[in-house]
Design a protein around this motif. Structure first.
Motif, short mmCIF file in Angstrom:
data_model
loop_
_atom_site.label_atom_id
_atom_site.label_comp_id
_atom_site.label_asym_id
_atom_site.label_seq_id
_atom_site.Cartn_x
_atom_site.Cartn_y
_atom_site.Cartn_z
N CYS A 83 2.76 -3.50 9.86
CA CYS A 83 2.30 -2.76 8.66
C CYS A 83 1.16 -1.86 9.10
O CYS A 83 0.07 -2.34 9.43
CB CYS A 83 1.82 -3.72 7.58
SG CYS A 83 1.13 -2.82 6.15
N ARG A 84 1.42 -0.56 9.08
CA ARG A 84 0.38 0.37 9.53
C ARG A 84 -0.74 0.49 8.51
O ARG A 84 -1.80 1.02 8.81
CB ARG A 84 0.98 1.73 9.87
CG ARG A 84 1.64 1.71 11.24
CD ARG A 84 2.12 3.06 11.64
NE ARG A 84 3.35 3.41 10.95
CZ ARG A 84 4.04 4.50 11.20
NH1 ARG A 84 3.63 5.37 12.08
NH2 ARG A 84 5.16 4.75 10.55
N CYS A 85 -0.51 0.04 7.28
CA CYS A 85 -1.58 0.05 6.27
C CYS A 85 -2.42 -1.22 6.35
O CYS A 85 -3.41 -1.33 5.63
CB CYS A 85 -0.99 0.19 4.88
SG CYS A 85 -0.07 1.71 4.62
N THR A 132 -1.70 -4.53 5.51
CA THR A 132 -1.66 -5.40 4.32
C THR A 132 -1.46 -6.88 4.68
O THR A 132 -1.09 -7.68 3.84
CB THR A 132 -0.52 -4.97 3.38
OG1 THR A 132 0.75 -5.10 4.07
CG2 THR A 132 -0.68 -3.55 2.90
N GLN A 182 0.88 -1.16 0.00
CA GLN A 182 0.00 0.00 0.00
C GLN A 182 0.92 1.22 0.00
O GLN A 182 1.46 1.59 -1.03
CB GLN A 182 -0.97 -0.04 1.17
CG GLN A 182 -2.13 0.94 0.98
CD GLN A 182 -3.30 0.61 1.88
OE1 GLN A 182 -3.74 -0.54 1.98
NE2 GLN A 182 -3.82 1.64 2.52
N CYS A 183 1.23 1.84 1.15
CA CYS A 183 2.18 2.96 1.10
C CYS A 183 3.59 2.47 0.77
O CYS A 183 4.40 3.20 0.22
CB CYS A 183 2.19 3.73 2.42
SG CYS A 183 3.20 2.99 3.72
N GLY A 184 3.89 1.21 1.13
CA GLY A 184 5.15 0.58 0.77
C GLY A 184 6.24 0.67 1.83
O GLY A 184 7.25 -0.02 1.72
N TYR A 185 6.04 1.50 2.85
CA TYR A 185 7.15 1.77 3.77
C TYR A 185 7.67 0.51 4.46
O TYR A 185 8.88 0.33 4.57
CB TYR A 185 6.71 2.79 4.83
CG TYR A 185 7.88 3.38 5.57
CD1 TYR A 185 8.62 4.42 5.01
CD2 TYR A 185 8.27 2.88 6.81
CE1 TYR A 185 9.71 4.95 5.67
CE2 TYR A 185 9.36 3.41 7.47
CZ TYR A 185 10.08 4.45 6.90
OH TYR A 185 11.16 4.97 7.56
N CYS A 186 6.78 -0.35 4.89
CA CYS A 186 7.21 -1.54 5.64
C CYS A 186 7.63 -2.68 4.73
O CYS A 186 8.14 -3.69 5.22
CB CYS A 186 6.07 -2.03 6.52
SG CYS A 186 4.74 -2.83 5.57
N GLN A 187 7.37 -2.55 3.42
CA GLN A 187 7.43 -3.72 2.54
C GLN A 187 8.82 -4.33 2.35
O GLN A 187 8.93 -5.55 2.28
CB GLN A 187 6.78 -3.40 1.20
CG GLN A 187 5.29 -3.03 1.33
CD GLN A 187 4.41 -4.16 1.83
OE1 GLN A 187 4.69 -5.32 1.55
NE2 GLN A 187 3.35 -3.82 2.55
S1 FES Z 1 2.26 -0.85 3.30
FE1 FES Z 1 2.13 1.00 4.47
S2 FES Z 1 3.05 0.45 6.38
FE2 FES Z 1 2.90 -1.41 5.32
#
Ligand code: FES
Ligand code: FES
Length: 150
Positions: free
Chosen positions: A132-134, A136, A98-103
């Motif tokens: 993962c704050r989004c 996923t 999603q936002c990608g930060y944790c990916q």
């Molecule tokens: S995809 Fe956004 S924090 Fe995991």
């Protein structure tokens, strides 16, 4: 400042840093390797997850000095040339990010899990502690099962 040598994504590197410098900051600020993300700095969020001698670890909790003579792999070292690692491909096929930060950390944790357990259950996957704050997590599960079957 002392110099430390280690292997990073298949190449020998030398870093001049203070004894107390964490590997995460050396990777990101000195070596320009920004795949491992900073979230908490204390080994909890797992956004920085990478591999040390093939095992998952959190570079925010390890000093550069502790990595001397060892092998570090980050998300940047996972693909082989233009060929993605099967876990990376599964992530794309399942449209995980999603936002990608944790990916990057999620993928590195998944690769290490599959190396130890080639056919993990949902419970095995849910035991991964990467945040993962989004939210996923459902797609992460699907992608790991897809990669296991690949
Ligand atoms: S995809 Fe956004 S924090 Fe995991
Ligand atoms: S930054 Fe949170 S575990 Fe490393």
């Amino acid at each position: 400042m002392p110099s430390y040598n280690f292997v990073l994504n298949g190449e020998a590197v030398t870093v001049d840093v203070a004894d107390s410098a964490s590997l995460l900051w050396a990777l990101r600020d000195t070596l320009g390797v920004t795949g491992p993300k900073y979230g908490c700095g204390v080994g909890v969020c797992r956004a920085c997850t990478s591999h040390l001698d093939g095992a998952a670890f959190q570079p925010c909790t390890v000093t550069v000095a502790e990595c001397a003579g060892r092998t570090v792999t980050t998300i940047e070292g996972l693909a082989t040339g233009d060929t993605l690692h099967p876990v990376q491909q599964a992530w794309i096929d399942e449209d995980v990010a999603q936002c990608g930060y944790c990916q990057p950390g999620q993928i590195m944790a998944a690769v290490a899990l599959l190396a130890e357990n080639p056919n993990p259950t949902d419970a095995d996957i849910d035991a991964l502690e990467n945040v993962c704050r989004c939210g996923t997590y459902v797609r992460i599960r699907r992608a790991i099962h897809r990669a296991a079957g690949a």
